[in-house]
Write an enzyme that holds these catalytic residues in place. Structure first.
Site, PDB file in Angstrom:
ATOM      1  N   LYS A  17      -7.639   8.914  -2.124  1.00  0.00           N
ATOM      2  CA  LYS A  17      -6.879   9.646  -1.089  1.00  0.00           C
ATOM      3  C   LYS A  17      -5.475  10.001  -1.567  1.00  0.00           C
ATOM      4  O   LYS A  17      -4.969  11.067  -1.248  1.00  0.00           O
ATOM      5  CB  LYS A  17      -6.775   8.796   0.194  1.00  0.00           C
ATOM      6  CG  LYS A  17      -8.115   8.576   0.874  1.00  0.00           C
ATOM      7  CD  LYS A  17      -7.977   7.711   2.096  1.00  0.00           C
ATOM      8  CE  LYS A  17      -7.614   6.273   1.794  1.00  0.00           C
ATOM      9  NZ  LYS A  17      -8.634   5.509   1.069  1.00  0.00           N
ATOM     10  N   GLY A  41      -3.471   1.016  -1.240  1.00  0.00           N
ATOM     11  CA  GLY A  41      -2.877   1.306  -2.546  1.00  0.00           C
ATOM     12  C   GLY A  41      -3.270   2.722  -2.909  1.00  0.00           C
ATOM     13  O   GLY A  41      -4.390   2.962  -3.314  1.00  0.00           O
ATOM     14  N   HIS A  42      -2.361   3.669  -2.689  1.00  0.00           N
ATOM     15  CA  HIS A  42      -2.677   5.065  -2.983  1.00  0.00           C
ATOM     16  C   HIS A  42      -2.074   5.455  -4.329  1.00  0.00           C
ATOM     17  O   HIS A  42      -0.861   5.510  -4.481  1.00  0.00           O
ATOM     18  CB  HIS A  42      -2.168   5.975  -1.855  1.00  0.00           C
ATOM     19  CG  HIS A  42      -2.916   5.758  -0.569  1.00  0.00           C
ATOM     20  ND1 HIS A  42      -2.618   6.404   0.590  1.00  0.00           N
ATOM     21  CD2 HIS A  42      -3.981   4.959  -0.290  1.00  0.00           C
ATOM     22  CE1 HIS A  42      -3.474   6.013   1.531  1.00  0.00           C
ATOM     23  NE2 HIS A  42      -4.300   5.129   1.021  1.00  0.00           N
ATOM     24  N   GLN A 223      -7.405   2.950   3.771  1.00  0.00           N
ATOM     25  CA  GLN A 223      -8.727   2.303   3.734  1.00  0.00           C
ATOM     26  C   GLN A 223      -9.821   3.376   3.888  1.00  0.00           C
ATOM     27  O   GLN A 223      -9.615   4.488   3.445  1.00  0.00           O
ATOM     28  CB  GLN A 223      -8.857   1.204   4.798  1.00  0.00           C
ATOM     29  CG  GLN A 223      -8.016  -0.041   4.515  1.00  0.00           C
ATOM     30  CD  GLN A 223      -6.570   0.121   4.919  1.00  0.00           C
ATOM     31  OE1 GLN A 223      -6.275   0.513   6.032  1.00  0.00           O
ATOM     32  NE2 GLN A 223      -5.666  -0.185   4.017  1.00  0.00           N
TER      33      GLN A 223
HETATM   34  P1  IMP Z   1      -7.386  -6.627   5.047  1.00  0.00           P
HETATM   35  O1  IMP Z   1      -7.219  -5.272   5.644  1.00  0.00           O
HETATM   36  O2  IMP Z   1      -6.387  -6.937   3.996  1.00  0.00           O
HETATM   37  O3  IMP Z   1      -7.493  -7.702   6.078  1.00  0.00           O
HETATM   38  O4  IMP Z   1      -8.810  -6.646   4.306  1.00  0.00           O
HETATM   39  C1  IMP Z   1     -10.030  -6.466   5.009  1.00  0.00           C
HETATM   40  C2  IMP Z   1     -11.067  -5.828   4.112  1.00  0.00           C
HETATM   41  O5  IMP Z   1     -10.695  -4.490   3.831  1.00  0.00           O
HETATM   42  C3  IMP Z   1     -11.231  -6.503   2.748  1.00  0.00           C
HETATM   43  O6  IMP Z   1     -12.577  -6.378   2.326  1.00  0.00           O
HETATM   44  C4  IMP Z   1     -10.339  -5.689   1.844  1.00  0.00           C
HETATM   45  O7  IMP Z   1     -10.737  -5.755   0.498  1.00  0.00           O
HETATM   46  C5  IMP Z   1     -10.573  -4.307   2.419  1.00  0.00           C
HETATM   47  N1  IMP Z   1      -9.435  -3.412   2.212  1.00  0.00           N
HETATM   48  C6  IMP Z   1      -8.253  -3.439   2.862  1.00  0.00           C
HETATM   49  N2  IMP Z   1      -7.459  -2.449   2.430  1.00  0.00           N
HETATM   50  C7  IMP Z   1      -8.151  -1.780   1.516  1.00  0.00           C
HETATM   51  C8  IMP Z   1      -7.874  -0.610   0.729  1.00  0.00           C
HETATM   52  O8  IMP Z   1      -6.822   0.020   0.830  1.00  0.00           O
HETATM   53  N3  IMP Z   1      -8.851  -0.222  -0.130  1.00  0.00           N
HETATM   54  C9  IMP Z   1     -10.051  -0.857  -0.200  1.00  0.00           C
HETATM   55  N4  IMP Z   1     -10.357  -1.935   0.523  1.00  0.00           N
HETATM   56  C10 IMP Z   1      -9.417  -2.383   1.373  1.00  0.00           C
END
Ligand code: IMP
Length: 421
Positions: A17, A41-42, A223
């Site tokens: 993205k 992380g973009h 995400q």
């Molecule tokens: P949290 O949002 O840090 O609580 O993570 C919840 C789930 O979403 C986990 O499986 C993370 O690895 C995944 N996740 C959160 N942010 C990202 C992202 O930016 N890219 C990919 N996976 C994400």
């Protein structure tokens, strides 16, 4: 009156993205983040330089664009300060071009500790969270305990902070987590001083006035759809609405202001953290995809799980978001493979279905068909793309009934092919 376009991920995040927003950004006056926080992380790459943004919108490298961190975002001031410092080598002035919503929620040091404690408590059922405090911060938001960016200049901020922290400490003690966060706390208060230098306001007015004045807005999702708290693979999801509807609540935009919805997806699938992944390759081919696609998390560095493109899941994401145009990334990673596989259906309890299941278990099968590979060595226009890649694209368009409008064939801004109208 102008309209708003939304750009979001259609898989489990990491679809590319950052590059897509950076590419599209010059067409807009405003780029606004509407959900998520430093879990994102973009990655942007230009002029041979690579840069990862976590909370700051990807329009920040364009001096004429206003960037907004919307009310739907959770902000960690410590990480925010680091991100601002990391922008120093670039010739930009974020104080001028970045505006924060006074309603965005704050991530405080005890939120990340709680994230760790709650993950530990889940044991083998852990979500695989990025441990950035995202879940606990959103929990406090809906629990109506949260602290907002607009609160930091109020006289009772410290008292509110102390009250929330002492609630967290009691929870941390129950979870058996060590509760020394003195160092993070002083860093947090120092970082708030940086936050205060930025424009903090009711950005819903800024955005809606901009719409009235004919300005164009790009809402940048974080995400991906399959991590959405409503429709993703619950409970292995993030804690926000990653879908197009999240742009309305996360920025204060009415649904009838939204025009285009750009859905970004990879030519294959990846996932970090736990949870179902129907087309996952747990073999040498999965390792090969991980190596070729350089698939490790932009935020946590964790290796990403890899698998084939999942059309039922992509179609589900197109349906939920009302995607108007698709943008496929990393077609180059599949370059030079003999055959590429694509999942068309799932088999669940002996029945074939195209619907994304309520729960996906290892007893279920992703039914894949293979397509001949392609080579992307050289320069291409859309029409001169290898025949097998064009076939792959037309299968996707046929399945989702959405046109693939852009294809990314490498990390640089330049490596982007647009389909002629
Ligand atoms: P949290 O949002 O840090 O609580 O993570 C919840 C789930 O979403 C986990 O499986 C993370 O690895 C995944 N996740 C959160 N942010 C990202 C992202 O930016 N890219 C990919 N996976 C994400």
């Amino acid at each position: 009156m102008s309209k708003v376009d939304v750009l979001l991920g259609l898989q489990w995040g990491d679809e590319g993205k950052g590059k897509a927003v950076d590419f599209l950004a010059p067409n807009y006056d405003i780029v606004a983040r509407f959900q998520g926080g430093p879990n994102a992380g973009h990655t942007l790459e230009f002029k041979g330089k690579k840069h990862v943004l976590h909370q700051i919108p990807s329009g920040i490298f364009h001096p004429n664009i206003t960037n907004i961190i919307g009310n739907g975002v959770v902000i960690d001031p410590i990480i925010f300060r680091k991100e601002i410092n990391a922008l120093q080598p670039f010739d930009i002035n974020p104080i001028q071009t970045l505006v924060l919503s006074n309603k965005a929620q704050l991530i405080i040091p005890t939120h990340s500790l709680l994230d760790k404690g709650l993950e530990q408590e889940k044991g083998t059922n852990k979500i695989g969270s990025t441990l950035r405090g995202i879940g606990p911060a959103y929990q406090d938001k809906v629990g109506r305990y949260g602290l907002r960016v607009g609160d930091i200049t109020e006289a009772d901020f410290k008292a509110k902070y102390n009250k929330l922290t002492s609630q967290h400490v009691a929870m941390l003690q129950r979870l058996g987590v060590a509760v020394d966060f003195t160092a993070q706390e002083s860093e947090f208060f120092e970082s708030l001083e940086i936050l205060k230098r930025f424009k903090i306001q009711s950005t819903e007015y800024l955005i809606n006035n901009a719409i009235l004045n004919g300005k164009s807005i790009l809402a940048e999702g974080a995400q991906g759809t399959l991590l959405d708290v409503e429709f993703g693979s619950y409970p292995y999801v993030t804690s926000s609405n990653t879908t197009a509807a999240g742009a309305c609540t996360g920025l204060g935009i009415a649904p009838n202001k939204i025009k285009n919805i750009f859905g970004i997806f990879k030519a294959y699938c990846t996932r970090v953290g736990s949870g179902p992944f129907p087309t996952e390759l747990e073999d040498e081919q999965g390792n090969e995809l991980r190596r070729l696609g350089n698939e490790s998390g932009a935020t946590t560095g964790r290796p990403r799980r890899c698998g084939w493109l999942d059309l039922p899941a992509l179609n589900y994401a197109c349906m939920l978001n009302g995607v108007t145009q698709l943008f496929m990334t990393k077609a180059d990673v599949l370059s030079d493979m003999q055959r590429v596989k694509v999942c068309y259906d799932y088999e669940i309890n002996g029945k074939t279905t195209k619907e994304f299941p309520f729960q996906y278990s290892r007893m279920h099968t992703a039914k894949c068909r293979s397509i001949g590979g392609w080579s992307l060595a050289g320069k291409f226009t859309f029409d001169s793309l290898p025949e097998n890649l064009l076939r792959f694209i037309s299968e996707i368009e046929h399945y989702t009934r959405v046109p693939v409008q852009m294809i990314s064939t490498g990390p640089d801004r330049e490596d982007t092919i647009i389909k002629p109208n």
